[in-house]
Write a protein that holds these residues in place. Structure first.
Motif, PDB file in Angstrom:
ATOM      1  N   UNK A   1       0.827  -1.212   0.000  1.00 44.11           N
ATOM      2  CA  UNK A   1       0.000   0.000   0.000  1.00 44.11           C
ATOM      3  C   UNK A   1       0.861   1.262   0.000  1.00 44.11           C
ATOM      4  N   UNK A   2       1.864   1.304   0.886  1.00 40.87           N
ATOM      5  CA  UNK A   2       2.637   2.531   1.108  1.00 40.87           C
ATOM      6  C   UNK A   2       4.022   2.525   0.449  1.00 40.87           C
ATOM      7  N   UNK A   3       4.390   1.436  -0.187  1.00 44.19           N
ATOM      8  CA  UNK A   3       5.733   1.342  -0.763  1.00 44.19           C
ATOM      9  C   UNK A   3       6.688   0.729   0.254  1.00 44.19           C
ATOM     10  N   UNK A   4       7.887   0.403  -0.184  1.00 40.67           N
ATOM     11  CA  UNK A   4       8.835  -0.258   0.715  1.00 40.67           C
ATOM     12  C   UNK A   4       9.230   0.668   1.876  1.00 40.67           C
ATOM     13  N   UNK A   5       9.538   0.043   3.007  1.00 44.80           N
ATOM     14  CA  UNK A   5       9.980   0.816   4.163  1.00 44.80           C
ATOM     15  C   UNK A   5      11.323   1.468   3.827  1.00 44.80           C
ATOM     16  N   UNK A   6      11.488   2.681   4.292  1.00 43.24           N
ATOM     17  CA  UNK A   6      12.699   3.430   3.980  1.00 43.24           C
ATOM     18  C   UNK A   6      13.416   3.778   5.281  1.00 43.24           C
ATOM     19  N   UNK A   7      14.729   3.552   5.316  1.00 36.18           N
ATOM     20  CA  UNK A   7      15.486   3.934   6.496  1.00 36.18           C
ATOM     21  C   UNK A   7      15.692   5.439   6.507  1.00 36.18           C
ATOM     22  N   UNK A   8      15.546   6.035   7.671  1.00 37.15           N
ATOM     23  CA  UNK A   8      15.780   7.467   7.888  1.00 37.15           C
ATOM     24  C   UNK A   8      15.114   8.362   6.836  1.00 37.15           C
ATOM     25  N   UNK A   9      13.789   8.338   6.727  1.00 38.97           N
ATOM     26  CA  UNK A   9      13.110   9.121   5.679  1.00 38.97           C
ATOM     27  C   UNK A   9      13.346  10.630   5.787  1.00 38.97           C
ATOM     28  N   UNK A  10      13.431  11.167   7.025  1.00 40.73           N
ATOM     29  CA  UNK A  10      13.662  12.610   7.181  1.00 40.73           C
ATOM     30  C   UNK A  10      15.041  12.998   6.656  1.00 40.73           C
ATOM     31  N   UNK A  11      16.024  12.174   6.965  1.00 38.52           N
ATOM     32  CA  UNK A  11      17.385  12.421   6.485  1.00 38.52           C
ATOM     33  C   UNK A  11      17.435  12.343   4.963  1.00 38.52           C
ATOM     34  N   UNK A  12      16.747  11.375   4.388  1.00 41.81           N
ATOM     35  CA  UNK A  12      16.717  11.233   2.928  1.00 41.81           C
ATOM     36  C   UNK A  12      16.025  12.430   2.264  1.00 41.81           C
ATOM     37  N   UNK A  13      14.968  12.957   2.885  1.00 47.89           N
ATOM     38  CA  UNK A  13      14.301  14.141   2.330  1.00 47.89           C
ATOM     39  C   UNK A  13      15.254  15.339   2.343  1.00 47.89           C
ATOM     40  N   UNK A  14      15.982  15.499   3.424  1.00 49.28           N
ATOM     41  CA  UNK A  14      16.900  16.628   3.548  1.00 49.28           C
ATOM     42  C   UNK A  14      18.066  16.513   2.568  1.00 49.28           C
ATOM     43  N   UNK A  15      18.596  15.304   2.389  1.00 49.41           N
ATOM     44  CA  UNK A  15      19.789  15.092   1.579  1.00 49.41           C
ATOM     45  C   UNK A  15      19.483  14.478   0.208  1.00 49.41           C
TER      46      UNK A  15
END
Length: 137
Positions: free
Chosen positions: A8-22
């Motif tokens: 439903x939501x796509x694969x789990x992502x490690x550190x999503x906030x960090x990935x958005x920033x970088x």
């Protein structure tokens, strides 16, 4: 249940906030970072080219929320050094990061932000031979 949630939501992502920033990568993989205002300057940062020469396997990530005319000088620089580049656009989150040079694996560099532009040293003039030395104008 977990498989259903990932469907439903796509694969789990490690550190999503960090990935958005970088720009989709993790802080631990970054060699160098420039803020949007630095990328928008008229000339390129010599440190970016220096790192491209030093690490030919590096990836260039550019903020897709910036105008392409501002990014193009870095795209051309990446092409010149055969560096892969990716323009990352995140409509939901805008970061102050404008450019990243990142590796595929963790390198854990402490200081990634470039705060001061290096002054590129001009090439020393090449010697024109013995006659040029003898017959100066």
């Amino acid at each position: 249940e977990e498989v259903l949630q990932q469907g439903i939501h796509g694969p789990l992502e490690t550190k999503p906030d960090e990935r958005r920033k970088f720009l989709g990568t993790l802080r631990e993989r970054i060699i160098l970072a420039l803020k949007k205002s630095q990328v928008a300057e008229a000339t390129i940062y010599p440190q970016v080219e220096k790192e491209m020469k030093k690490n030919p396997q590096v990836n260039l990530l550019l903020n897709g929320n910036m105008d392409y005319s501002v990014l193009s000088k870095y795209v051309k620089l990446a092409a010149k050094h055969n560096i892969e580049h990716k323009i990352v656009t995140n409509k939901e989150h805008d970061t102050e990061v404008g450019l990243l040079l990142a590796m595929d694996e963790a390198i854990d560099k402490e200081d990634i932000y470039i705060t001061k532009k290096e002054i590129s040293q001009p090439e020393p003039p090449k010697s024109k031979g013995i006659f040029a030395k003898l017959f100066k104008r």
